[in-house]
Design a protein around this motif. Sequence first.
Motif, PDB file in Angstrom:
ATOM      1  N   ASN A  38      42.431  -2.318  -3.706  1.00 53.89           N
ATOM      2  CA  ASN A  38      41.251  -1.840  -4.446  1.00 53.89           C
ATOM      3  C   ASN A  38      40.676  -2.851  -5.436  1.00 53.89           C
ATOM      4  N   THR A  39      40.848  -4.136  -5.168  1.00 58.07           N
ATOM      5  CA  THR A  39      40.207  -5.141  -6.008  1.00 58.07           C
ATOM      6  C   THR A  39      38.910  -5.574  -5.328  1.00 58.07           C
ATOM      7  N   GLU A  40      38.166  -6.436  -5.997  1.00 59.13           N
ATOM      8  CA  GLU A  40      36.887  -6.879  -5.447  1.00 59.13           C
ATOM      9  C   GLU A  40      37.068  -7.463  -4.050  1.00 59.13           C
ATOM     10  N   LEU A  41      36.213  -7.043  -3.102  1.00 57.54           N
ATOM     11  CA  LEU A  41      36.207  -7.459  -1.701  1.00 57.54           C
ATOM     12  C   LEU A  41      37.450  -6.997  -0.929  1.00 57.54           C
ATOM     13  N   HIS A  42      38.135  -5.986  -1.446  1.00 58.66           N
ATOM     14  CA  HIS A  42      39.318  -5.414  -0.794  1.00 58.66           C
ATOM     15  C   HIS A  42      39.241  -3.894  -0.888  1.00 58.66           C
ATOM     16  N   ASP A  43      39.805  -3.228   0.095  1.00 52.58           N
ATOM     17  CA  ASP A  43      39.837  -1.766   0.070  1.00 52.58           C
ATOM     18  C   ASP A  43      41.210  -1.270  -0.378  1.00 52.58           C
TER      19      ASP A  43
END
Length: 185
Positions: A120-125
Motif C-alpha cells: 500500500n505504498t506509492e505505485l504499489h497495491d
Amino acid sequence: MKLRTRMLVLLIGAVFVIFGSVSAYNIYNTSQMNRDNAKEMLKSDAENISKDLQLSVETALTSARSMAHALQGMKEIQATDRETVNAMLYSLVKDNQAFEGAWTIWEPNAFDGKDKEYVNTELHDETGRFIPYFYRSADNQIVGDLSVNYDNPEDAPYYFEPMEKGHEVIIEPYLYEVNGEEKMF
C-alpha cells in the motif's frame, strides 16, 4: 433538298460522329489514366502508412526489449531498485511522444523479494508487488500509477499472453482504463 444541302448534312453528320467518337475515346482513355493514377497514389500512400506503422511498432518493440534487458541485467547483478526502474519508465514515456504509457509487472517477490516492505505504498497495491505504470495524462504530463486488473487474464492479455507463451507477443488492441477514461491500446 438540293444535292449540296444533302452533302453538307452528310458531311456535318460524319464530322459529328467522328468528333463524338474521338471525344468518347479521349474521355475513356483519360478516365483509365485517372483510375490508374489513383490506384498508384493509393498504393504509394498505403506503402507509406505501412512503413510508418512498421517503424512505430519496431520502435515500441525495441524500447520494450531494451527495458527487459536492462531489468534482467539489474536482476542478474542483484542491483534491483524500484525507484531506478520507475525513473526509467518515466523517461521512456517522456522521451517517446508516440507512447501512451509504459509499465512493468512482476510476480510476487520476483523483482527484489521486498514486496512486504511496499504494501500500500506509492505505485504499489495491497500485495506490495512491483507493478508501476507511467502514462501521458490529458494535459501531456507523465503520471505514475499502479497497474490495475493485471491479475485477470481477460483484462490483462498484455501480461498473461507473454507469460503463458514464454516470449514477447503482439496482441490485439484492447480497452484499458487510464485516469478514469477507457482508452484503446
